[in-house]
Design a protein around this motif. Structure first.
Motif, PDB file in Angstrom:
ATOM      1  N   THR A  41       0.798  -1.313  -0.029  1.00 14.78           N
ATOM      2  CA  THR A  41       0.051  -0.093   0.021  1.00 14.78           C
ATOM      3  C   THR A  41       0.925   1.200  -0.082  1.00 14.78           C
ATOM      4  O   THR A  41       0.575   2.222  -0.651  1.00 14.78           O
ATOM      5  N   ALA A  42       2.030   1.308   0.759  1.00 12.35           N
ATOM      6  CA  ALA A  42       2.973   2.357   0.908  1.00 12.35           C
ATOM      7  C   ALA A  42       3.402   2.656  -0.822  1.00 12.35           C
ATOM      8  O   ALA A  42       3.617   3.709  -0.884  1.00 12.35           O
ATOM      9  N   ALA A  43       3.951   1.648  -1.307  1.00 15.12           N
ATOM     10  CA  ALA A  43       4.492   1.952  -2.791  1.00 15.12           C
ATOM     11  C   ALA A  43       3.372   2.277  -3.666  1.00 15.12           C
ATOM     12  O   ALA A  43       3.564   3.147  -4.323  1.00 15.12           O
ATOM     13  N   ALA A  44       2.110   1.831  -3.318  1.00 10.39           N
ATOM     14  CA  ALA A  44       1.351   2.281  -4.344  1.00 10.39           C
ATOM     15  C   ALA A  44       0.693   3.484  -4.097  1.00 10.39           C
ATOM     16  O   ALA A  44      -0.030   4.247  -5.019  1.00 10.39           O
ATOM     17  N   PHE A  45       0.714   4.077  -2.896  1.00 13.99           N
ATOM     18  CA  PHE A  45       0.037   5.116  -2.554  1.00 13.99           C
ATOM     19  C   PHE A  45       1.035   6.167  -1.656  1.00 13.99           C
ATOM     20  O   PHE A  45       0.748   6.280  -0.585  1.00 13.99           O
ATOM     21  N   PRO A  46       1.985   6.751  -2.491  1.00 10.73           N
ATOM     22  CA  PRO A  46       2.628   7.700  -1.738  1.00 10.73           C
ATOM     23  C   PRO A  46       1.900   9.163  -1.440  1.00 10.73           C
ATOM     24  O   PRO A  46       0.572   9.002  -1.967  1.00 10.73           O
ATOM     25  N   LEU A  47       2.604  10.094  -0.870  1.00 12.22           N
ATOM     26  CA  LEU A  47       1.622  11.038  -0.353  1.00 12.22           C
ATOM     27  C   LEU A  47       0.682  11.661  -1.305  1.00 12.22           C
ATOM     28  O   LEU A  47      -0.454  11.860  -0.927  1.00 12.22           O
ATOM     29  N   GLN A  48       1.061  11.959  -2.657  1.00 11.87           N
ATOM     30  CA  GLN A  48       0.426  12.651  -3.504  1.00 11.87           C
ATOM     31  C   GLN A  48      -0.595  11.916  -3.994  1.00 11.87           C
ATOM     32  O   GLN A  48      -1.982  12.352  -4.415  1.00 11.87           O
ATOM     33  N   ALA A  49      -0.460  10.499  -4.036  1.00 10.12           N
ATOM     34  CA  ALA A  49      -1.787   9.638  -4.349  1.00 10.12           C
ATOM     35  C   ALA A  49      -2.513   9.628  -3.399  1.00 10.12           C
ATOM     36  O   ALA A  49      -3.967   9.192  -3.435  1.00 10.12           O
ATOM     37  N   ARG A  50      -2.127   9.504  -2.059  1.00  8.25           N
ATOM     38  CA  ARG A  50      -3.214   9.349  -1.039  1.00  8.25           C
ATOM     39  C   ARG A  50      -3.935  10.677  -1.102  1.00  8.25           C
ATOM     40  O   ARG A  50      -5.239  10.714  -0.568  1.00  8.25           O
ATOM     41  N   ARG A  51      -3.457  11.910  -1.212  1.00 10.86           N
ATOM     42  CA  ARG A  51      -4.237  13.183  -1.234  1.00 10.86           C
ATOM     43  C   ARG A  51      -5.216  13.081  -2.496  1.00 10.86           C
ATOM     44  O   ARG A  51      -6.398  13.795  -2.265  1.00 10.86           O
ATOM     45  N   ALA A  52      -4.768  12.737  -3.529  1.00  9.34           N
ATOM     46  CA  ALA A  52      -5.698  12.623  -4.714  1.00  9.34           C
ATOM     47  C   ALA A  52      -7.117  11.693  -4.341  1.00  9.34           C
ATOM     48  O   ALA A  52      -8.084  11.853  -4.635  1.00  9.34           O
ATOM     49  N   LEU A  53      -6.687  10.596  -3.793  1.00  7.68           N
ATOM     50  CA  LEU A  53      -7.555   9.688  -3.190  1.00  7.68           C
ATOM     51  C   LEU A  53      -8.752  10.295  -2.228  1.00  7.68           C
ATOM     52  O   LEU A  53      -9.832  10.005  -2.390  1.00  7.68           O
ATOM     53  N   ARG A  54      -8.178  10.965  -1.480  1.00  7.37           N
ATOM     54  CA  ARG A  54      -8.852  11.878  -0.425  1.00  7.37           C
ATOM     55  C   ARG A  54      -9.899  12.846  -0.978  1.00  7.37           C
ATOM     56  O   ARG A  54     -10.937  12.755  -0.685  1.00  7.37           O
ATOM     57  N   ASP A  55      -9.124  13.197  -2.003  1.00 14.55           N
ATOM     58  CA  ASP A  55     -10.037  14.381  -2.810  1.00 14.55           C
ATOM     59  C   ASP A  55     -11.257  13.658  -3.545  1.00 14.55           C
ATOM     60  O   ASP A  55     -12.335  14.364  -3.760  1.00 14.55           O
ATOM     61  N   ALA A  56     -10.736  12.356  -4.169  1.00 18.46           N
ATOM     62  CA  ALA A  56     -11.799  11.894  -4.816  1.00 18.46           C
ATOM     63  C   ALA A  56     -12.969  11.094  -3.915  1.00 18.46           C
ATOM     64  O   ALA A  56     -14.193  11.432  -4.161  1.00 18.46           O
ATOM     65  N   VAL A  57     -12.544  10.633  -2.643  1.00 16.69           N
ATOM     66  CA  VAL A  57     -13.596  10.568  -1.749  1.00 16.69           C
ATOM     67  C   VAL A  57     -14.510  11.402  -1.267  1.00 16.69           C
ATOM     68  O   VAL A  57     -15.518  11.366  -1.166  1.00 16.69           O
TER      69      VAL A  57
END
Length: 243
Positions: A41-57
């Protein structure tokens, strides 16, 4: 301006402590926890990807606009599921994030000012965020903490201001709300019938924000909570009105 105040409601993030460094540390803590316990999960979702997912949610669940905790849990579930990691890790991952989210560094004036304010009138914390004042160690100066998640609606909705006033046993016009956000705090409080105080802290360059043209100004404006405490100390007794 002088008027009577029987109680004060206070915003938390960017009013008592700056929120940007808190969130940076919390995201770093989450990233480190994922690296140790869910490396895929850490490899697939670095900080920018986590932020993008939060925005999508957030965009997909407008009914959860008041509930940052639930939004974060949904994001963590999606991340772990997409990476093929154990969904039982959702809660401990959130716990790692939230522990760091509650490690705040107060503005230099905040703690002494809160003690001074609480010595004069009851204080209530009124926040759209999910900070835990018990963990932070500030609950002793507040009569209660009312968050948007618990109430079911976020500032600037009038209902959350009115709920706080009801718990304080005060009419809205007897309560002063202080916060940094123009829309959520100042204008929201004014529309709900409360007195309003804009905590307009200067930026790193010492510049304070300008009040938007066309909007009725707040009852009070100060650069610090200490200045608000100074004003309250000089104000009439809470049960007295200035002629």
């Amino acid at each position: 301006m002088s008027f009577s105040v029987r109680a004060i409601t206070l915003d938390l993030d960017d009013t008592i402590w700056p929120i940007a460094p808190v969130m940076a540390r919390a995201e770093a803590a989450l990233g480190a926890w994922l690296q140790a316990h869910a490396p895929r999960t850490a490899a697939a979702f670095p900080l920018q990807a986590r932020r993008a997912l939060r925005d999508a949610v957030e965009a997909e669940h407008p009914h959860l606009a008041h509930d940052f905790t639930r939004q974060r849990l949904i994001s963590l579930q999606r991340m772990l599921q997409a990476a093929g990691d154990d969904l039982a890790l959702v809660q401990p991952a959130f716990d790692a994030f939230f522990a760091a989210r509650c490690e705040v560094e107060h503005y230099a004036d905040s703690l002494a000012a809160l003690d001074r304010l609480a010595a004069r009138v009851p204080l209530a914390a009124l926040s759209n965020g999910n900070a835990d004042l018990d963990r932070i160690g500030l609950m002793h100066v507040f009569a209660f903490q009312l968050g948007a998640r618990e109430h079911g609606a976020a500032k600037p909705a009038a209902s959350i201001f009115h709920a706080a006033c009801e718990r304080l046993g005060c009419a809205p016009g007897e309560v002063l709300h202080a916060g940094d956000d123009i829309e959520m705090d100042v204008l929201g409080a004014r529309r709900a019938g409360l007195r309003s105080c804009w905590i307009n802290r200067p930026d790193a360059a010492g510049v304070r924000r300008a009040w938007p043209a066309g909007e009725a100004r707040p009852d009070l404006e100060f650069p610090t909570l200490a200045a608000l405490a100074d004003w309250l100390d000089a104000a009439p007794h809470p049960m007295q009105d200035t002629p």
